[in-house]
Design an enzyme around this catalytic site. Sequence first.
Site, PDB file in Angstrom:
ATOM      1  N   LYS A 206       0.834  -1.207   0.000  1.00 47.87           N
ATOM      2  CA  LYS A 206       0.000   0.000   0.000  1.00 47.87           C
ATOM      3  C   LYS A 206       0.877   1.269   0.000  1.00 47.87           C
ATOM      4  CE  LYS A 206      -3.369   2.869   0.788  1.00 47.87           C
ATOM      5  NZ  LYS A 206      -4.361   3.173  -0.227  1.00 47.87           N
ATOM      6  N   CYS A 260      -4.085  10.263   1.207  1.00 47.22           N
ATOM      7  CA  CYS A 260      -3.116   9.167   1.134  1.00 47.22           C
ATOM      8  C   CYS A 260      -1.756   9.565   0.565  1.00 47.22           C
ATOM      9  CB  CYS A 260      -3.698   8.042   0.271  1.00 47.22           C
ATOM     10  SG  CYS A 260      -5.152   7.299   0.993  1.00 47.22           S
TER      11      CYS A 260
END
Length: 418
Positions: A206, A260
């Site tokens: 991720k 993010c």
Amino acid sequence: MNVCVIGLGYVGLPLAVVLARSGHRVRGVDTDSEVIRSLQSGNFPGLEPTLGFLAGEVTASGALVPSNSTAAADVFVVAVPTPLRRDHRADLSRVAEAMDAIAPCLEPGNLVVIESTVPVGTTERMVAGLLEKRPDLASPEGRALFYSAHCPERVLPGRILEELVGVDRVVGGTDPESTQKAVSFYSGFVKGTLHATDARTAEMCKLVENASRDVSIAFANEVSMLCARMDIDAGELIGLANRHPRVNILEPGPGVGGHCIPVDPWFLVESAPREPSLIRSARKTNERKTEWVLGRIREAASRFENPVIACLGLAYKPNVNDLRESPSLRIARRLCALQTGEILVVEPNIPRLPRALAGFPRCRRSGLEEALKEADVVALLTRHREFEGIEGRIPAGKIFVDPNGTIHDGVEEGKKRS
Ligand SMILES: NC(=O)c1ccc[n+]([C@@H]2O[C@H](COP(=O)([O-])OP(=O)(O)OC[C@H]3O[C@@H](n4cnc5c(N)ncnc54)[C@H](O)[C@@H]3O)[C@@H](O)[C@H]2O)c1
């Protein structure tokens, strides 16, 4: 199965709704009593298209029960925030709180999944913490009698409900049995392919995905600053370079925003501080780009005695109302703080001036037409659809600054582009 989803934000609420719709009995837990109150009263946040309607259905049917306390379940999914601290390290306090809440409810055979984005090794550390609180859940060899995994989210705000189900997922357990258990749970509602691995690889995957995007954007941003220095049109240059069959430079902009991409690369730096020179440098380049665009707008404003500056768009990307980590909002705020002039904010996706700007007396909301009429400098910060073709509508005598920081003179009547 009974599933407890902890954290009902952008990620957790759609997940809870999807799980409830796929036949699970879901308890949705949030420590923010406002979130629970609005879910209980059928007043749903308009985070995603159709989410409110679907959340209404599953809460009315009792398949999703909103609550402010964690309770026994077969599966616990943690989707709480993991923001960046001032020292560029992950603030894992909410994940730790969630673990504290899960610990007394945990039983042998349960599955605990962390969906929150975390530095490498966090899932293993959280499991160790759970075992400290619940030594009765360790085998004589010290192995956990419950399963645990990391399964990062890849959803795009605005398309979360579709992507939650349709996009491939990486599922990594803290041991092979945990991986298997987690894959079996996700296969109940994910239609994309589930890629099994271990927890550390899933965590790193991720972080690397978002760092990769950050590095690519930094390259485009650096090219755009080089172009300005050499008086070359960055848009034209990148268009020409991309005619090469194996080159694909992204569109430069005022920096990088959202929940993010500006945050997660720092978690990689935290995980192994000595290694990431490119990733660290990309982060700094993207941060510098915001300051650079701010400087270009101030430079344009300095050509006027009492400048009026229109800031078009505050959201971190086009056609959303999300202001998190938005470079556009940061630029508008810095223009106000530096008393650069009178600031007119045009943001069609947000009904009022955000708190970050509300305290500045020379900053106000404006409609697009009024801003075009009154402003000396028009700075397009976020390319919302409402601003399409705006560069051709700036009258002569005014200055237009594009999201990339390029300064253009206004266009005389009769020479305007359509
Ligand atoms: N938003 C995205 O697009 C996205 C995409 C991928 C990954 N992620 C990651 O998912 C995680 C959650 O992000 P988000 O965008 O949903 O956050 P969010 O801020 O929208 O929502 C988080 C919710 O958790 C609640 N909460 C905080 N502490 C809690 C606790 N101890 N117990 C229960 N609830 C608690 C908050 O009140 C809030 O409602 C983060 O780690 C984020 O990095 C987000």
